[in-house]
Design a protein around this motif. Structure first.
Motif, short mmCIF file in Angstrom:
data_model
loop_
_atom_site.label_atom_id
_atom_site.label_comp_id
_atom_site.label_asym_id
_atom_site.label_seq_id
_atom_site.Cartn_x
_atom_site.Cartn_y
_atom_site.Cartn_z
N THR A 279 44.65 23.85 55.13
CA THR A 279 45.01 23.84 53.72
C THR A 279 44.94 25.26 53.14
OG1 THR A 279 42.72 23.20 53.23
CG2 THR A 279 44.36 21.44 53.31
N PHE A 280 45.54 25.43 51.97
CA PHE A 280 45.70 26.76 51.38
C PHE A 280 44.38 27.51 51.24
CE2 PHE A 280 49.71 25.00 49.67
CZ PHE A 280 50.57 26.04 50.02
N ARG A 281 44.50 28.81 51.49
CA ARG A 281 43.46 29.78 51.17
C ARG A 281 44.08 30.81 50.24
NH1 ARG A 281 41.63 27.46 55.67
NH2 ARG A 281 39.43 27.75 56.26
N PHE A 282 43.20 31.52 49.51
CA PHE A 282 43.68 32.50 48.54
C PHE A 282 42.85 33.77 48.68
CE2 PHE A 282 44.08 28.19 46.94
CZ PHE A 282 45.45 28.10 46.73
N THR A 283 43.55 34.90 48.72
CA THR A 283 42.85 36.17 48.93
C THR A 283 42.07 36.56 47.68
OG1 THR A 283 44.95 37.25 48.36
CG2 THR A 283 44.38 37.10 50.69
N ARG A 284 40.77 36.80 47.86
CA ARG A 284 39.93 37.27 46.76
C ARG A 284 40.13 38.77 46.52
NH1 ARG A 284 35.29 33.63 46.31
NH2 ARG A 284 35.05 32.32 48.16
N GLU A 285 40.61 39.47 47.54
CA GLU A 285 40.80 40.92 47.52
C GLU A 285 41.87 41.22 48.56
OE1 GLU A 285 37.60 42.83 50.38
OE2 GLU A 285 36.62 41.33 49.08
N PRO A 286 42.41 42.43 48.58
CA PRO A 286 43.38 42.76 49.65
C PRO A 286 42.73 42.59 51.03
CG PRO A 286 43.45 44.40 47.90
CD PRO A 286 42.26 43.53 47.61
N VAL A 287 43.46 41.95 51.94
CA VAL A 287 42.94 41.67 53.28
C VAL A 287 43.93 42.21 54.31
CG1 VAL A 287 42.24 39.89 54.93
CG2 VAL A 287 41.74 39.59 52.49
N ARG A 288 43.45 43.07 55.20
CA ARG A 288 44.29 43.60 56.27
C ARG A 288 44.22 42.70 57.50
NH1 ARG A 288 46.88 48.11 57.87
NH2 ARG A 288 46.24 49.28 56.02
N ILE A 289 45.37 42.32 57.99
CA ILE A 289 45.47 41.57 59.25
C ILE A 289 46.47 42.30 60.12
CG2 ILE A 289 46.09 39.39 60.35
CD1 ILE A 289 45.23 37.96 57.84
N GLY A 290 45.97 42.94 61.18
CA GLY A 290 46.84 43.78 61.98
C GLY A 290 47.38 44.90 61.12
N PRO A 291 48.68 45.14 61.16
CA PRO A 291 49.26 46.23 60.37
C PRO A 291 49.58 45.84 58.92
CG PRO A 291 50.96 45.23 61.71
CD PRO A 291 49.68 44.52 62.06
N VAL A 292 49.34 44.58 58.57
CA VAL A 292 49.77 44.06 57.27
C VAL A 292 48.57 43.90 56.33
CG1 VAL A 292 50.83 42.09 56.10
CG2 VAL A 292 51.72 42.85 58.30
N VAL A 293 48.76 44.28 55.08
CA VAL A 293 47.76 44.04 54.04
C VAL A 293 48.27 42.95 53.12
CG1 VAL A 293 46.47 45.00 52.10
CG2 VAL A 293 46.86 46.39 54.15
N ILE A 294 47.54 41.85 53.06
CA ILE A 294 47.88 40.77 52.13
C ILE A 294 47.23 41.11 50.79
CG2 ILE A 294 47.80 38.30 51.67
CD1 ILE A 294 47.40 37.81 54.64
N PRO A 295 48.00 41.21 49.71
CA PRO A 295 47.41 41.58 48.43
C PRO A 295 46.44 40.52 47.90
CG PRO A 295 49.80 41.88 48.42
CD PRO A 295 49.46 41.10 49.65
N GLN A 296 45.65 40.91 46.93
CA GLN A 296 44.75 39.98 46.26
C GLN A 296 45.55 38.92 45.52
OE1 GLN A 296 42.06 41.92 43.58
NE2 GLN A 296 41.26 40.01 42.72
N GLY A 297 45.00 37.69 45.49
CA GLY A 297 45.61 36.62 44.72
C GLY A 297 46.78 35.94 45.39
N GLU A 298 46.97 36.12 46.68
CA GLU A 298 48.08 35.52 47.40
C GLU A 298 47.65 34.24 48.11
OE1 GLU A 298 51.60 37.04 48.01
OE2 GLU A 298 50.80 37.43 46.00
N ALA A 299 48.61 33.33 48.29
CA ALA A 299 48.37 32.09 49.02
C ALA A 299 48.58 32.33 50.51
CB ALA A 299 49.30 30.99 48.54
N VAL A 300 47.67 31.77 51.33
CA VAL A 300 47.70 32.00 52.78
C VAL A 300 47.54 30.66 53.49
CG1 VAL A 300 46.53 33.13 54.71
CG2 VAL A 300 46.68 34.29 52.49
N LEU A 301 48.33 30.47 54.53
CA LEU A 301 48.19 29.32 55.42
C LEU A 301 47.86 29.83 56.81
CD1 LEU A 301 51.20 27.03 54.38
CD2 LEU A 301 48.78 26.61 53.94
N VAL A 302 46.91 29.17 57.46
CA VAL A 302 46.55 29.49 58.84
C VAL A 302 47.23 28.45 59.74
CG1 VAL A 302 44.68 29.76 60.50
CG2 VAL A 302 44.35 30.48 58.12
#
Length: 390
Positions: A279-302
């Protein structure tokens, strides 16, 4: 970065794994657009998925984000949609009652329910395996465990399906409201007539400081246990049987060596597990995964299903092999939100599939069964019907 558009990709619902393989080859995380959401970040690599599931920089509480409209319903007061310390508190209270001893004590009853369902099904020579077996088994087990054996299962199934595999936001909203009312009435009945069951224990449960579940938290917990307690196991059984029927050499091996059932179920969970994405997760802060930075406040699915097909973790991952060492798969998640009911689901899957193969030695797909009707959305992986004969 371009957004991968999955809208209208009918073949993705039937077989998402080639899409996931292409994404993994290009990187461990991507922006995608689906029929349900305009944009979401999808984590597809095994190591990255496992790390994200345990990363406290991702919040599970959608009420902390502005990405979705905030609605108030007690079914949302469940521990799957909360973060520490609230999640820690809820899990502690339910874990005190949802014990290994309580689950193991269910084994004879699971075996009896399985036998009764097969007694009713086998003489017909053919059936929709989901309606006749894969659905009623876990539904009966979880209802008896919670102490609600008289639940209207057809009505509950319709509400549950409308929430976890909705065809429209309107249908989902109506079902969420109806489910909250339904479970509230169910809990009040149980409060008036308690028994020696899990729901009665949860109503009375408290920790050493006297903390107990609030009325809304009880509804949220009942929702989580009832829905997660049957939806995923339905798909574990039906996906597992589909995998065996699609790989006759593996089916023959399991028939010849039924002692392989434990490992076979783990491979079924890895190869085509019941939950495609967490189920959905949401970035509390910018998160780097590999070469990509997911900005804060974005919806993420694993993407659990993608991680479990990652060749960096499992050699020849698209091969179904019941002798594989499949341990470490992500089918039940990882970290603090690891599925509380995993031991029960494993027990039901092992008992159900072993008994089915014993009672139906000529089990095969029904050639008149038509094309598979895949569950919509990215959450659950499975089919609505599984016509078989024997």
């Amino acid at each position: 970065m371009s957004v991968i558009d999955l809208r209208g990709a009918a073949d993705f619902g039937a077989n998402p794994y080639p899409y996931y393989a292409k994404m993994r080859a290009e990187g461990p995380v991507h922006q995608v657009r689906t029929d349900d959401v305009e944009r979401v970040w999808l984590i597809v690599g095994y190591e990255e998925a496992r790390a994200a599931l345990a990363d406290q920089r991702f919040s599970k509480d959608w009420r902390t984000t502005e990405l979705f409209p905030v609605t108030s319903n007690p079914i949302n007061a469940n521990m799957l949609e909360t973060d520490a310390p609230h999640h820690t508190r809820l899990r502690k209270l339910v874990a005190r009652e949802f014990t290994a001893r309580r689950i193991e004590a269910l084994r004879p009853r699971v075996e009896q329910i399985t036998s009764d369902l097969l007694d009713a099904m086998v003489p017909a020579g053919s059936a929709d395996l989901i309606d006749a077996f894969a659905f009623p088994l876990p539904m009966t087990v979880i209802c008896e465990l919670l102490g609600v054996p008289d639940i209207d299962r057809d009505a509950f199934r319709l509400l549950s399906n409308a929430i976890v595999t909705p065809v429209s936001p309107g249908e989902e909203g109506e079902a969420v409201h109806a489910m909250g009312v339904y479970l509230g009435e169910l809990i009040e009945d149980k409060r008036r007539t308690p028994g020696d069951d899990l729901m009665s224990a949860l109503i009375q449960a408290h920790d050493d400081e006297g903390d107990r579940l609030s009325p809304d938290e009880l509804i949220g917990m009942a929702f989580l246990l009832l829905v997660a307690g049957h939806e995923t196991t339905v798909n574990l059984i039906s996906n597992g049987v589909r995998a065996l029927l699609d790989h006759p050499e593996q089916l023959a091996l399991l028939r010849a060596r039924p002692e392989l059932i434990d490992g076979a179920v783990e491979e079924m969970l890895r190869y085509d597990g019941p939950v495609e994405t967490a189920t959905f997760r949401f970035t509390r802060e910018p998160v780097r995964i590999g070469p990509v930075v997911i900005p804060q406040g974005e919806a993420v699915l694993v993407a659990l299903g993608s991680g479990d097909r990652d060749p960096a973790r499992y050699p020849e991952p698209d091969t179904f092999d019941i002798r594989r060492e499949a341990q470490g798969h992500l089918a039940f998640g990882h970290g603090v939100h690891f599925c509380l009911g995993a031991p029960l689901a494993r027990m039901e899957g092992r008992i159900a599939i072993r008994a089915l193969l014993e009672r139906c030695p000529a089990l095969a797909r029904d050639p008149d069964g038509g094309e598979p009707d895949w569950l919509p959305g990215l959450l659950l992986r499975g089919v609505r019907r599984l016509p078989v004969r024997w």
